[in-house]
Design a protein around this motif. Sequence first.
Motif, mmCIF file in Angstrom:
data_model
loop_
_atom_site.group_PDB
_atom_site.id
_atom_site.type_symbol
_atom_site.label_atom_id
_atom_site.label_comp_id
_atom_site.label_asym_id
_atom_site.label_seq_id
_atom_site.Cartn_x
_atom_site.Cartn_y
_atom_site.Cartn_z
ATOM 1 N N LEU A 117 0.866 -1.179 0.000
ATOM 2 C CA LEU A 117 0.000 0.000 0.000
ATOM 3 C C LEU A 117 0.902 1.228 0.000
ATOM 4 N N LEU A 118 0.831 2.007 -1.063
ATOM 5 C CA LEU A 118 1.673 3.196 -1.211
ATOM 6 C C LEU A 118 0.838 4.435 -0.908
ATOM 7 N N LEU A 119 1.168 5.105 0.195
ATOM 8 C CA LEU A 119 0.430 6.294 0.630
ATOM 9 C C LEU A 119 1.277 7.536 0.361
ATOM 10 N N VAL A 120 0.761 8.407 -0.476
ATOM 11 C CA VAL A 120 1.462 9.637 -0.832
ATOM 12 C C VAL A 120 0.726 10.811 -0.193
ATOM 13 N N GLY A 121 1.449 11.618 0.571
ATOM 14 C CA GLY A 121 0.832 12.773 1.212
ATOM 15 C C GLY A 121 1.305 12.919 2.645
ATOM 16 N N ASP A 122 0.777 13.940 3.293
ATOM 17 C CA ASP A 122 1.134 14.218 4.680
ATOM 18 C C ASP A 122 -0.069 14.869 5.351
ATOM 19 N N GLY A 123 0.024 15.071 6.648
ATOM 20 C CA GLY A 123 -1.071 15.705 7.354
ATOM 21 C C GLY A 123 -1.059 15.372 8.827
ATOM 22 N N VAL A 124 -1.981 15.971 9.547
ATOM 23 C CA VAL A 124 -1.979 15.875 11.010
ATOM 24 C C VAL A 124 -2.215 14.450 11.500
ATOM 25 N N LEU A 125 -2.914 13.638 10.715
ATOM 26 C CA LEU A 125 -3.222 12.283 11.165
ATOM 27 C C LEU A 125 -2.162 11.257 10.774
ATOM 28 N N ARG A 126 -1.112 11.690 10.103
ATOM 29 C CA ARG A 126 -0.123 10.712 9.645
ATOM 30 C C ARG A 126 0.495 9.906 10.796
ATOM 31 N N PRO A 127 0.930 10.528 11.896
ATOM 32 C CA PRO A 127 1.496 9.721 12.996
ATOM 33 C C PRO A 127 0.520 8.668 13.503
ATOM 34 N N GLN A 128 -0.763 9.024 13.584
ATOM 35 C CA GLN A 128 -1.776 8.076 14.047
ATOM 36 C C GLN A 128 -1.902 6.898 13.080
ATOM 37 N N ILE A 129 -1.880 7.187 11.786
ATOM 38 C CA ILE A 129 -2.015 6.130 10.782
ATOM 39 C C ILE A 129 -0.766 5.242 10.778
ATOM 40 N N GLU A 130 0.400 5.856 10.945
ATOM 41 C CA GLU A 130 1.639 5.072 11.010
ATOM 42 C C GLU A 130 1.606 4.110 12.202
ATOM 43 N N GLN A 131 1.155 4.609 13.348
ATOM 44 C CA GLN A 131 1.075 3.772 14.539
ATOM 45 C C GLN A 131 0.050 2.655 14.355
ATOM 46 N N LYS A 132 -1.073 2.981 13.752
ATOM 47 C CA LYS A 132 -2.125 1.979 13.511
ATOM 48 C C LYS A 132 -1.626 0.888 12.576
ATOM 49 N N ALA A 133 -0.854 1.263 11.562
ATOM 50 C CA ALA A 133 -0.300 0.272 10.633
ATOM 51 C C ALA A 133 0.600 -0.720 11.376
ATOM 52 N N ILE A 134 1.380 -0.209 12.318
ATOM 53 C CA ILE A 134 2.252 -1.079 13.116
ATOM 54 C C ILE A 134 1.417 -2.015 13.980
ATOM 55 N N GLU A 135 0.385 -1.473 14.637
ATOM 56 C CA GLU A 135 -0.475 -2.276 15.509
ATOM 57 C C GLU A 135 -1.186 -3.377 14.734
ATOM 58 N N MET A 136 -1.503 -3.109 13.468
ATOM 59 C CA MET A 136 -2.207 -4.094 12.646
ATOM 60 C C MET A 136 -1.248 -5.063 11.965
ATOM 61 N N GLY A 137 0.051 -4.899 12.214
ATOM 62 C CA GLY A 137 1.025 -5.767 11.577
ATOM 63 C C GLY A 137 1.225 -5.481 10.105
ATOM 64 N N LEU A 138 0.949 -4.248 9.700
ATOM 65 C CA LEU A 138 1.036 -3.869 8.294
ATOM 66 C C LEU A 138 2.297 -3.080 7.964
ATOM 67 N N ASP A 139 3.181 -2.905 8.943
ATOM 68 C CA ASP A 139 4.317 -2.009 8.717
ATOM 69 C C ASP A 139 5.193 -2.443 7.544
ATOM 70 N N LYS A 140 5.262 -3.733 7.241
ATOM 71 C CA LYS A 140 6.084 -4.165 6.104
ATOM 72 C C LYS A 140 5.326 -4.042 4.778
#
Length: 403
Positions: free
Chosen positions: A253-276
């Motif tokens: 999943l390629l996410l292009v962009g930035d914004g206030v919710l990016r840290p939250q989405i990055e953390q959620k991806a890790i919690e869901m095991g999607l970081d790779k």
Amino acid sequence: MQYTDSTDIKEQNQILTKQRPIRILHVVGGMNRGGVETWLMHVLRHIDRDRFEIDFLVHTTKPCPYDEEVRSLGSRIIPCLAPSQPRLYARNFQRIIKEYAPYDIVHSHVHHFSGYVLRLAKEAGVPIRIAHSHNDTSSLETKAGLYRRLYLALTKWWIARYATIGLAASRLAAASLFGSAWERERRYQILYCGVDLAPFRQSVDRVSVRAELGIPTDAFVIGHVGRFEAQKNHLFLLEIAATIAQKQPNMRLLLVGDGVLRPQIEQKAIEMGLDKYVIFAGLRADVSRLMLGAMDTFVLPSLYEGLGLVLIEAQAAGLPCVFSDVVPAEADFIESLVQRISLSQSASAWCEAVLTTKKAQSLITQTQAYQLLEQSSFTIHNSLKQLEALYLEPYFNEVKHKN
């Protein structure tokens, strides 16, 4: 709106040779890499800057990605702070208009707040005042509390009273800001924000683009471009990605962009095991290159959109597009590439829709898709032609009235 009468054209040219350039002040939150701001940059790059002088009034002092290029093209970035404090904002706005005067046109892109901006522009003596709707926020308005509803009613009334022109990115965006009966008034009309299609003509080496991003050459890449804000529905996008990853282990999943919710989405991806699986590419100036070289499918599960101009770009790249059914119908330009799905459907249903695009044989090549869009209303050249006409007609009427 086009000028076909030769007498009118001759008269307009005579006026232009006698008058200084038409001066336009665009009002935006900041010159970030969003859809509206990117379109404004296309306008600034392609407009005749000897005939039209453009400045940008912004609501921030923080540097924004487009600021440097704006200044290099001869335009100014003018901060006007405190939009949440009406009296202070009014003083700031009036000071700016006096300091940088005269402006012939104030063109506001800040949705409901445009009502207040155009009221202040009227009080400052600016003759042409444009409210531009880039979003359909009607679903949000139904959930608004009492004070928010009062604010919306007041700002819409100000727009109706002080806007000399109302523009919208789609029919839904027009109804959202100007009311359901907007078509009855000649001053309200649709202006599609055109795309600079030139980058989509370029040849791109997919292997090298993917290598830069750390994406395997055989990966199935789902692309998304958008600000990390609630509107873009990134959390649901992660749910879709998680479901796809179970069936397609080489998915990215390629996410292009930035914004206030990016840290939250990055953390959620890790919690869901999607970081790779998830690649956060950040703000990019080469979106067309990433679409052409890295993405296989484009997914946009937005909660609401004014048009979804990024979908036009994705279609220019020849990408199959899966997107929410709240996106205005005007975005469905190449039918063989687009698939709508309701946000009430599960992540599994979205997963199946996305995987279908992987299995389906494309009925159109990228070159053919590009050529179709080149003849559409979504090119920057057609968009700019309409915009210039909208600027010129009331300006000429104003000049003739003074004379």
